[in-house]
Design a protein around this motif. Structure first.
Motif, PDB file in Angstrom:
ATOM      1  N   VAL A   1       0.843  -1.205   0.000  1.00  0.00           N
ATOM      2  CA  VAL A   1       0.000   0.000   0.000  1.00  0.00           C
ATOM      3  C   VAL A   1       0.878   1.255   0.000  1.00  0.00           C
ATOM      4  O   VAL A   1       0.591   2.231  -0.685  1.00  0.00           O
ATOM      5  N   LYS A   2       1.973   1.193   0.757  1.00  0.00           N
ATOM      6  CA  LYS A   2       2.896   2.345   0.844  1.00  0.00           C
ATOM      7  C   LYS A   2       3.444   2.715  -0.550  1.00  0.00           C
ATOM      8  O   LYS A   2       3.703   3.881  -0.825  1.00  0.00           O
ATOM      9  N   LYS A   3       3.621   1.687  -1.414  1.00  0.00           N
ATOM     10  CA  LYS A   3       4.122   1.967  -2.767  1.00  0.00           C
ATOM     11  C   LYS A   3       3.056   2.691  -3.592  1.00  0.00           C
ATOM     12  O   LYS A   3       3.370   3.559  -4.393  1.00  0.00           O
ATOM     13  N   ILE A   4       1.799   2.304  -3.391  1.00  0.00           N
ATOM     14  CA  ILE A   4       0.711   2.904  -4.175  1.00  0.00           C
ATOM     15  C   ILE A   4       0.310   4.267  -3.592  1.00  0.00           C
ATOM     16  O   ILE A   4       0.028   5.201  -4.324  1.00  0.00           O
ATOM     17  N   TYR A   5       0.281   4.340  -2.259  1.00  0.00           N
ATOM     18  CA  TYR A   5      -0.062   5.590  -1.567  1.00  0.00           C
ATOM     19  C   TYR A   5       1.108   5.983  -0.663  1.00  0.00           C
ATOM     20  O   TYR A   5       1.103   5.670   0.539  1.00  0.00           O
TER      21      TYR A   5
END
Ligand code: 5GP
Length: 198
Positions: free
Chosen positions: A108-112
């Motif tokens: 998720v950190k990569k996407i957001y």
């Protein structure tokens, strides 16, 4: 309109993260994402509320169709966050909370990249073990496996924005609430600064 903030809460079972999230939601307007899982339903859980329970085949179809924002295998079961609703809430200005394990949190950190990652630690390994034994939900073997996995999860805590130690539930909830308030305040400040005419 300001976008909502995406919060992630991780921590192995026995750290109290579920209870902390429930407490937060009593006083905050947040959307708690309902994950999909292939694990069996436990006593006291409700389909569609605790999780959406599904089969391996259906879960793999959802992955193929790009319906999962993130997913991970935890033990022998799939767990994942359906993409639907997350962006919808964020763009409407609603904060979103994901209660997920670290492999998913990193996806998720990569996407957001602006997601706020919180990790809940127990005061000690010994106390975590005591909580798991007291809960009486698992066999000795399963508890051993949980603790081994917990050690790996702890090693991921430094990648999070904020680490909390849950020694006392009431105090930990207060600390998390304070952190959410500070985060909201500083994000509003940045937003105001960006909107300022000069
Ligand atoms: P449990 O079986 O105890 O409910 O959950 C096992 C672990 O899976 C917990 O650490 C929980 O936070 C995590 N988990 C629950 N939902 C998701 C999800 O959608 N994605 C990921 N990556 N982990 C999840």
């Amino acid at each position: 309109m300001m976008r909502g903030t995406l919060y992630i809460m991780s921590g192995p079972s026995g750290t109290g993260k579920g209870t902390i999230c429930t407490e937060l939601l009593k006083t905050r307007n947040m959307y708690l994402s309902v994950s999909s899982t292939t694990r069996e339903m436990r006593d006291g859980e409700t389909d569609g509320v605790t999780y959406n329970y599904t089969t391996d085949e259906h879960f793999e179809d959802m992955i193929k169709n790009g319906e999962m924002l993130e997913y991970a295998k935890y033990g022998s079961h799939y767990y994942g966050t359906p993409r639907k609703h997350i962006e919808e809430h964020l763009s409407k200005g609603t904060d979103v909370m994901l209660e997920i394990e670290p492999q998913g949190a990193m996806q998720v950190k990569k996407i957001y990249p602006d997601a706020v990652l919180m990790f809940i630690l127990p005061p000690s390994m010994r106390e975590l073990r005591r909580r798991l034994v007291e809960r009486g939900r698992e066999t000795d073997e399963q508890i051993k496996a949980r603790l081994k996995n917990a050690r790996w999860e702890f090693s991921q805590a430094p990648y999070y924005n904020k680490i909390f130690v849950n020694d006392n539930l009431g105090m930990c909830v207060r600390e998390v609430k304070m952190f959410l308030d500070e985060t909201a305040q500083s994000r509003r400040f940045v937003e105001d600064l960006l909107n300022e005419k000069y």
